[in-house]
Design a protein around this motif. Structure first.
Motif, PDB file in Angstrom:
ATOM      1  N   ARG A   1     -25.116  -5.056 -36.039  1.00  0.00           N
ATOM      2  CA  ARG A   1     -25.558  -5.907 -34.930  1.00  0.00           C
ATOM      3  C   ARG A   1     -26.398  -7.072 -35.437  1.00  0.00           C
ATOM      4  NH1 ARG A   1     -27.671  -2.964 -29.608  1.00  0.00           N
ATOM      5  NH2 ARG A   1     -27.758  -5.192 -29.058  1.00  0.00           N
TER       6      ARG A   1
ATOM      7  N   GLU B   1     -23.489  -8.859 -28.750  1.00  0.00           N
ATOM      8  CA  GLU B   1     -23.677  -8.486 -30.154  1.00  0.00           C
ATOM      9  C   GLU B   1     -23.082  -7.106 -30.425  1.00  0.00           C
ATOM     10  OE1 GLU B   1     -27.848  -8.670 -30.799  1.00  0.00           O
ATOM     11  OE2 GLU B   1     -27.985 -10.841 -30.425  1.00  0.00           O
ATOM     12  N   ARG B   2     -23.285  -6.176 -29.494  1.00  0.00           N
ATOM     13  CA  ARG B   2     -22.761  -4.815 -29.671  1.00  0.00           C
ATOM     14  C   ARG B   2     -21.230  -4.837 -29.735  1.00  0.00           C
ATOM     15  NH1 ARG B   2     -25.068   0.017 -28.599  1.00  0.00           N
ATOM     16  NH2 ARG B   2     -26.772  -0.996 -27.460  1.00  0.00           N
ATOM     17  N   GLU B   3     -20.609  -5.604 -28.829  1.00  0.00           N
ATOM     18  CA  GLU B   3     -19.143  -5.688 -28.807  1.00  0.00           C
ATOM     19  C   GLU B   3     -18.609  -6.332 -30.078  1.00  0.00           C
ATOM     20  OE1 GLU B   3     -18.339  -6.157 -24.017  1.00  0.00           O
ATOM     21  OE2 GLU B   3     -18.912  -7.907 -25.199  1.00  0.00           O
TER      22      GLU B   3
END
Length: 265
Positions: A65, A54-56
Motif C-alpha cells: 500500500r 490504494e488498497r485496490e
C-alpha cells in the motif's frame, strides 16, 4: 509494454488488457504504477471520476500500500489527481497551457470555451515604489492606480492579478466597472490605450496563506508567478504581478533549431 507478474484472481483488471508491474525492471515500482494510472486517466477515466483506492491498487498489482500511495501522491502533486477527505481520489481537470503572448485573461478563457470571471479584491492609489516606477518608466513616488482581482474560469479560482498603472494615463480608473469586460478592453475603449506588446517573466513560487485561501489551495502549494509589462506603442501602460495555480497551468512553447551556419531556409 511492461512484463507481467501474478495478479490476484479476485481483483478485476483496470482494463481489458491491463499493463502490469515488472518486478525485475530497474524502473521503481511506484513509477511503473504511476504510468499505468496515467494511461488509465488518458484512455478511460473522465474528469472527476474516482480512481481505485490504494488498497485496490496494491491488491491488483501485487504491491504494498505504501508503494501505491507513493504513486498516487506523485500524481496529486503533479495536478493529475486530487483528493477529497473521506471520499477518495479523483481525476483532475487537464492543465491549461499558459499563453506566451499578450492577451487578456478573459480573451484567453473564452477562446478555450470557458466562462471568465473576476472578483474585485480592491482598488487603490499609491505612490510608486522605486522598483515598480522603473518598470513603468515613471518617477519614484509618482501616483499609480492598483487594481487587484481574483480571476476565475467556469467559477473556479485560477489566478490573482495585481495591476499597476500610471494614474496620469487612466484618470478615473478606480471608478470604472470591470464586471463585464477585461481591463484591456476598458483601457482601449475608455482611454484609447490599445496594448500591443509586452514582456513577461515567469517564476516558480509558493502560495502564502492569504493567496492560498483566495485560490482554494493549501498554504505552501506551488504557484506560477508572472511579472509582465505591457505597452501601447512606446508608452508603458501596465505592470502586473499575477499568481497562477500551478496545478491548473503548464507552460508550452514551440522550439526551432537553427541549421548549421545559422541560415534558415
Amino acid at each position: 509494454m511492461l512484463s507481467a507478474v501474478n495478479t490476484p484472481a479476485d481483483v478485476p483488471p483496470a482494463t481489458d488488457s491491463p499493463q502490469l508491474i515488472d518486478a525485475r525492471s530497474p524502473v521503481p515500482k511506484y513509477y511503473q504504477l504511476r504510468e499505468i494510472l496515467l494511461d488509465l486517466i488518458e484512455r478511460e477515466l473522465t474528469v472527476d471520476a474516482p480512481v481505485p483506492s490504494e488498497r485496490e491498487l496494491a491488491a491488483r498489482y501485487g504491491l504494498s500500500r505504501m508503494t501505491a500511495r507513493q504513486a498516487i501522491e506523485h500524481l496529486v502533486s503533479e495536478g493529475k489527481l486530487y483528493r477529497v477527505q473521506g471520499r477518495g481520489t479523483f481525476v483532475a481537470r487537464p492543465k491549461i497551457d499558459m499563453p506566451l503572448r499578450l492577451t487578456s485573461f478573459s480573451e484567453d478563457m473564452r477562446a478555450r470555451g470557458m466562462v471568465p470571471g473576476a472578483r474585485d479584491l480592491g482598488r487603490r492609489s499609491i505612490d510608486a515604489p522605486a522598483a515598480v516606477a522603473r518598470e513603468l518608466g515613471v518617477e519614484a513616488g509618482a501616483p499609480l492606480y492598483v487594481v487587484e482581482r481574483l480571476r476565475t474560469a467556469d467559477g473556479v479560482p485560477m489566478a490573482l492579478e495585481r495591476s499597476h498603472l500610471p494614474a496620469r494615463l487612466v484618470p478615473g480608473l478606480l471608478d470604472q466597472p470591470l464586471s463585464d469586460r477585461s481591463l484591456y478592453q476598458l483601457l482601449a475603449q475608455e482611454y484609447g490605450l490599445l496594448l500591443d506588446r509586452g514582456d513577461q517573466v515567469i517564476e516558480a513560487g509558493i502560495a502564502d496563506r492569504s493567496d492560498a485561501e483566495l485560490l482554494a489551495l493549501a498554504p505552501g502549494s506551488a504557484v506560477l508567478r508572472l511579472q509582465r509589462r505591457s505597452w501601447a506603442g512606446s508608452v508603458p501602460v501596465e505592470y502586473v504581478v499575477s499568481t497562477y495555480r500551478a496545478d491548473r497551468y503548464q507552460l508550452r512553447a514551440s522550439l526551432d533549431i537553427d541549421p548549421p551556419g545559422g541560415t534558415r531556409t
